[in-house]
Design an enzyme around this catalytic site. Structure first.
Site, PDB file in Angstrom:
ATOM      1  CB  THR A 165      15.253  31.394 -11.592  1.00  0.00           C
ATOM      2  OG1 THR A 165      14.039  31.292 -10.851  1.00  0.00           O
ATOM      3  CG2 THR A 165      16.181  32.407 -10.942  1.00  0.00           C
TER       4      THR A 165
ATOM      5  CD  GLU B 223       1.243   1.558   6.228  1.00  0.00           C
ATOM      6  OE1 GLU B 223       1.878   0.642   6.795  1.00  0.00           O
ATOM      7  OE2 GLU B 223       0.102   1.910   6.565  1.00  0.00           O
TER       8      GLU B 223
ATOM      9  CB  THR C  49      10.509  25.680 -13.958  1.00  0.00           C
ATOM     10  OG1 THR C  49      10.968  26.985 -13.554  1.00  0.00           O
ATOM     11  CG2 THR C  49       9.370  25.249 -13.060  1.00  0.00           C
TER      12      THR C  49
ATOM     13  CE  LYS D 217      13.175  34.371  -8.665  1.00  0.00           C
ATOM     14  NZ  LYS D 217      13.697  33.025  -8.432  1.00  0.00           N
TER      15      LYS D 217
ATOM     16  CG  ASP E 125      -0.189   0.017   2.519  1.00  0.00           C
ATOM     17  OD1 ASP E 125       1.058  -0.083   2.488  1.00  0.00           O
ATOM     18  OD2 ASP E 125      -0.846   0.144   3.573  1.00  0.00           O
TER      19      ASP E 125
HETATM   20  C1  R5P Z   1      14.128  30.412  -5.099  1.00  0.00           C
HETATM   21  O1  R5P Z   1      13.930  31.525  -5.481  1.00  0.00           O
HETATM   22  C2  R5P Z   1      15.332  29.630  -5.430  1.00  0.00           C
HETATM   23  O2  R5P Z   1      16.479  30.259  -4.960  1.00  0.00           O
HETATM   24  C3  R5P Z   1      15.498  29.347  -6.926  1.00  0.00           C
HETATM   25  O3  R5P Z   1      15.821  30.530  -7.609  1.00  0.00           O
HETATM   26  C4  R5P Z   1      14.270  28.747  -7.523  1.00  0.00           C
HETATM   27  O4  R5P Z   1      13.803  27.676  -6.736  1.00  0.00           O
HETATM   28  C5  R5P Z   1      14.509  28.263  -8.944  1.00  0.00           C
HETATM   29  O5  R5P Z   1      13.314  27.757  -9.471  1.00  0.00           O
HETATM   30  P1  R5P Z   1      13.019  27.723 -11.021  1.00  0.00           P
HETATM   31  O6  R5P Z   1      14.140  26.954 -11.655  1.00  0.00           O
HETATM   32  O7  R5P Z   1      11.694  27.023 -11.118  1.00  0.00           O
HETATM   33  O8  R5P Z   1      12.944  29.128 -11.513  1.00  0.00           O
END
Ligand code: R5P
Length: 317
Positions: A232, A42, A229, A198, A40
């Protein structure tokens, strides 16, 4: 504290290659244990070696699937505690939930604090971790926390790849300024420094509003703790190139890597992405622009020092 034998290492399932590399550095074998799951889901743990009185380090980044890996860590510690272990140090190279370290709106949790409580209640005597998103998380624990940095490993690597005096170290957001500035100390003061401003309209969407500093003609190195992702770094790289940067690299500790991030990073204007092995990166998430540096020697050194009651602070910066 029992120091009659060497440190003992147990690995959860989150990053066995790193745990094995740490064990090799220390010249020890990983303890035998069954860490699996019932039908399950666990978590099921059984230790196969006597740990009575031992100084045990549990290597487990709480990376995805975060909740499964966190529960493994907690349950391994519970098994150790009930087996009369001497001391437990969870080695958490990547601390999941670290980005939820404060409320950003009403009626939100502070999940990083809850996780710190869980780790303490499960039996940790101290914690060894690396590049927490926010240093304040150290204070969420009422037990000692040794908080290491991967920046020097990456700075040392890049010093031998790039001409320091032609580089600029760049914080990709205001929260990364301290990290980037420490990186610059190690990399070389001949480099310039810049900050990208940012903005996140929603948690997974990144916009850049401008920058502070001069990067014209420079090779830029963006310094951050996490790539998820990749938004940033990619938005920051585009902005730096618009401001005349020659090339842009990224030096990031934790390769969280959302499912489509590897392809997007490979197709991005970034010239190279230098990460570490705090999180296990399977072959299908690796891409040609990615370089992975190991934190195993650093963690092994810290474990050796903790076991022998020696100072760890000189490894901090
Ligand atoms: C938060 O701001 C962290 O320092 C990273 O800049 C952030 O987690 C990066 O996330 P992503 O690659 O989704 O932009």
């Amino acid at each position: 504290m029992p120091a009659t034998t060497g440190p003992r290492l147990i690995a959860g399932n989150a990053n066995r290659p790193l745990a094995e590399a740490i064990a090799r550095q220390l010249g020890v074998q990983l303890d035998q244990a069954t860490i699996s799951a019932f039908s399950d889901g666990e978590v099921r743990v059984q230790l196969h070696e006597n740990v009575r009185g031992a100084d045990v380090f549990v290597v487990q980044p709480t990376s995805a699937p975060v909740n499964d890996h966190l529960m493994e860590l907690l349950i391994i510690m519970d098994a150790l505690r009930r087996s009369s272990v001497g001391r437990i140090t969870p080695v958490i190279p990547y601390f999941g939930y670290a980005r939820q370290e404060k409320k950003t709106a009403g009626r939100e949790p502070i999940s990083a604090k809850l996780v710190a409580n869980l780790i303490t209640v499960a039996g940790a005597h101290r914690v060894l971790t690396l590049d927490l998103t926010a240093r304040a998380i150290e204070g969420f624990f009422d037990i000692p926390v040794d908080h290491l940095r991967a920046g020097p490993i990456q700075a040392h690597y890049l010093q031998h790849q790039l001409p320091v005096a032609e580089c600029a170290i760049v914080a990709p957001d205001e929260g990364a300024v301290d990290r980037a500035s420490r990186f610059q100390e190690r990399f070389g003061r001949g480099s310039n420094f810049a900050i990208v401003l940012k903005h996140r309209p929603t948690p997974d969407v990144t916009e850049v509003r401008g920058m502070i500093g001069d990067v014209a003609g420079r090779i830029c190195i963006l310094v951050d703790d996490i790539i998820s992702t990749g938004g940033t770094l990619m938005r920051a790289a585009e902005l730096l190139l618009e401001h005349g940067a020659r090339e842009v690299y990224a030096a990031v500790t934790h390769a969280v890597l959302a499912p489509d991030a590897p392809q997007r990073l490979q197709d991005s204007p970034l010239a190279g992405v230098i990460v570490t092995d705090t999180i296990n990166i399977p072959p299908d998430k690796r891409f040609p622009k990615l370089t992975v540096l190991s934190v195993a020697p650093l963690l092994a050194d810290a474990i050796h020092r903790i076991h022998n009651d020696q100072s760890v602070s000189e490894l901090y910066n």
